[in-house]
Design an enzyme around this catalytic site. Structure first.
Site, mmCIF file in Angstrom:
data_model
loop_
_atom_site.group_PDB
_atom_site.id
_atom_site.type_symbol
_atom_site.label_atom_id
_atom_site.label_comp_id
_atom_site.label_asym_id
_atom_site.label_seq_id
_atom_site.Cartn_x
_atom_site.Cartn_y
_atom_site.Cartn_z
ATOM 1 C CG ASN A 7 -1.832 1.149 1.320
ATOM 2 O OD1 ASN A 7 -1.760 2.066 0.488
ATOM 3 N ND2 ASN A 7 -2.700 1.157 2.306
ATOM 4 N NE ARG A 92 -6.140 1.641 -0.139
ATOM 5 C CZ ARG A 92 -6.193 2.765 0.545
ATOM 6 N NH1 ARG A 92 -5.122 3.221 1.154
ATOM 7 N NH2 ARG A 92 -7.315 3.433 0.638
ATOM 8 C CG HIS A 181 -13.022 3.347 3.278
ATOM 9 N ND1 HIS A 181 -13.705 4.293 4.003
ATOM 10 C CD2 HIS A 181 -11.702 3.593 3.490
ATOM 11 C CE1 HIS A 181 -12.838 5.076 4.632
ATOM 12 N NE2 HIS A 181 -11.609 4.673 4.323
ATOM 13 N NE ARG A 242 -10.067 12.550 3.716
ATOM 14 C CZ ARG A 242 -10.077 11.235 3.527
ATOM 15 N NH1 ARG A 242 -11.140 10.628 3.063
ATOM 16 N NH2 ARG A 242 -9.014 10.524 3.810
ATOM 17 C CD GLU A 395 -8.750 -0.979 4.125
ATOM 18 O OE1 GLU A 395 -8.207 -0.604 5.184
ATOM 19 O OE2 GLU A 395 -9.130 -0.206 3.244
#
Ligand code: ADP
Length: 411
Positions: A7, A92, A181, A242, A395
């Site tokens: 990743n 990823r 996600h 965010r 993940e």
């Protein structure tokens, strides 16, 4: 059979090495602050069935050096004899646009498409590509697969992904909801089905991934039918820095009234808003502590965060016409009984009720080197018609699984 998952972020490289035959994590590591004067490298691994951790703080100048460091650490600690011995490498990739509904075997053509999608994910896709390029140079004969955060949401129906904007912006400029996600939502949904002894095809699931970034997804018969993040990861839930959903008119107002430039507005919404914008802190552990000590802003940030989650649960209950399972995952979802309780407060009349004792005792323990079965906890009370599950996400494991399936479809 070993699969390495990478990743690659703009200043970090996370990696995990899996033995997919014995279903164990052999090593998990991280190189952070790449390109800065001091970098942090950490790796956990299993040796003689005991977990070890090594750390180093030498500067790591770029992704090439980060990957070289990773390979050295894996070799020195006998996790891997060399990249050649890998069955595959899974990468990823944040944005696959409408081009990728599935993982893709990486070749020049696929790399080029990922590059072409950069305007949709200007920070992430180039960083992901850096990892891909170096890994392909270092291991040209090992099959490498891109697994996209957006792919799971490609099943969204048009009424869920179309914005109320001129249609030509979709046709010409690719403006639509993509969602993110996806790897995490899909992984926890599959784990929920396994845990309940049901086929994922017969479940209606609302999945909450609550980390620094946060999103909610409605899953019908194993397919994402709506999700809170949009064309970018800015929409939806309130996040660490965010803003989530806001009135788009605020942007014009701020531009007019404060003279902020486009870049300043971008930074404001992505880096200075959310929990941090409300109370000055984006780490949920600190916010909970401060709120507990009577800090009014921290309490407000917590309330706004949980109320937004509650609204999304409600809207996805409507979209799904009721649901069987509510999942909490991500750093906050897995570890904060308070956020779980407050997000589900006063929802008994719509079938959601948490058992306080079970909720308090449920905290995840994923991510360490070792076994890959997640510890799943049920926290609903008897009054709840929905199962409420806390599931540690993984993940990287999902990327490894999809990588293996892609290179050995009959395996
Ligand atoms: P990322 O999205 O960067 O992968 P994570 O999923 O690791 O982030 O989640 C990070 C968030 O999880 C942080 O806000 C952190 O404070 C929060 N978190 C971790 N442990 C706890 C805890 N015990 N209680 C509350 N929040 C926690």
């Amino acid at each position: 059979m070993k699969i390495l998952v990478l990743n690659s972020g703009s200043s970090s490289l996370k990696f995990q090495l899996f033995d997919m035959t014995t279903m164990h994590t052999l090593a998990t590591g991280l190189v952070e602050q790449i390109g800065e004067s001091q970098s942090v490298t950490r790796m956990k691994f299993l040796k003689n069935n005991t977990a070890h951790t090594i750390t180093a703080d030498q500067p790591v100048h770029d992704h090439r050096q980060a990957i070289t460091t990773m390979i050295t650490l894996l070799k020195e600690n006998r996790c891997l004899s060399g990249l050649k011995s890998l069955a595959g490498i899974g990468h990823r990739v944040v944005h696959g646009g409408e081009r990728f509904q599935q993982p893709a075997l990486i070749n020049e053509h696929v790399s080029k498409i990922i590059e072409d999608l950069t305007p949709l994910a200007p920070l992430h896709n180039p960083a992901n590509l850096m990892g891909i390029r170096v890994a392909r140079e270092k291991a040209p004969l090992v099959p490498q697969v891109a697994v996209f955060d957006t792919a799971f949401h490609q099943t969204l129906p048009a009424h869920a992904y179309t914005y109320g904007l001129p249609y030509e912006l979709y046709e010409k400029n690719r403006v639509r909801r993509y969602g993110f996600h996806g790897t995490s939502h899909y992984y926890v949904a599959k784990q929920a089905a396994l845990h309940l002894g049901k086929n994922i095809d017969e479940l209606k699931i609302i999945s909450l991934h609550l980390g620094n970034g946060a999103s909610c997804t409605a899953i019908l018969n194993g397919r994402s039918i709506d999700t809170s993040m949009g064309m970018t990861p800015l929409e939806g839930l309130v996040m660490g820095t965010r803003c989530g959903d806001i009135d788009a008119g605020i942007l014009f107002y701020l531009a007019r009234e404060t003279g902020r430039s486009m870049q300043e507005l971008d930074d404001l919404l992505n880096k200075e808003s959310g929990l941090k914008g409300i109370c000055g802190e984006n780490d949920m552990r600190t916010i909970i502590k401060q709120a507990g000590a009577g800090d009014g802003r921290a309490e407000l940030a917590l309330s706004v965060f949980c109320y937004r989650i509650k609204k999304y649960i409600g809207s996805y209950l409507a979209a799904l016409n009721g649901a069987d399972v509510l999942i909490f995952t991500g750093g906050i979802g897995e570890n904060s009984p308070l956020v779980r309780a407050r997000s589900c407060q006063d929802m008994e009349n719509i079938g959601i009720a948490i058992d306080s004792a079970k909720n308090r005792s449920a905290s995840a323990g994923s991510g360490s080197a070792g076994t890959l079965s997640p510890q799943i906890m049920e926290i609903q009370s008897k009054a709840s018609s929905m199962k409420i599950l806390v599931i540690p996400t993984n993940e990287e494991l999902e990327i490894a699984t999809q990588t293996l399936q892609h290179i050995q479809p009959d395996g």
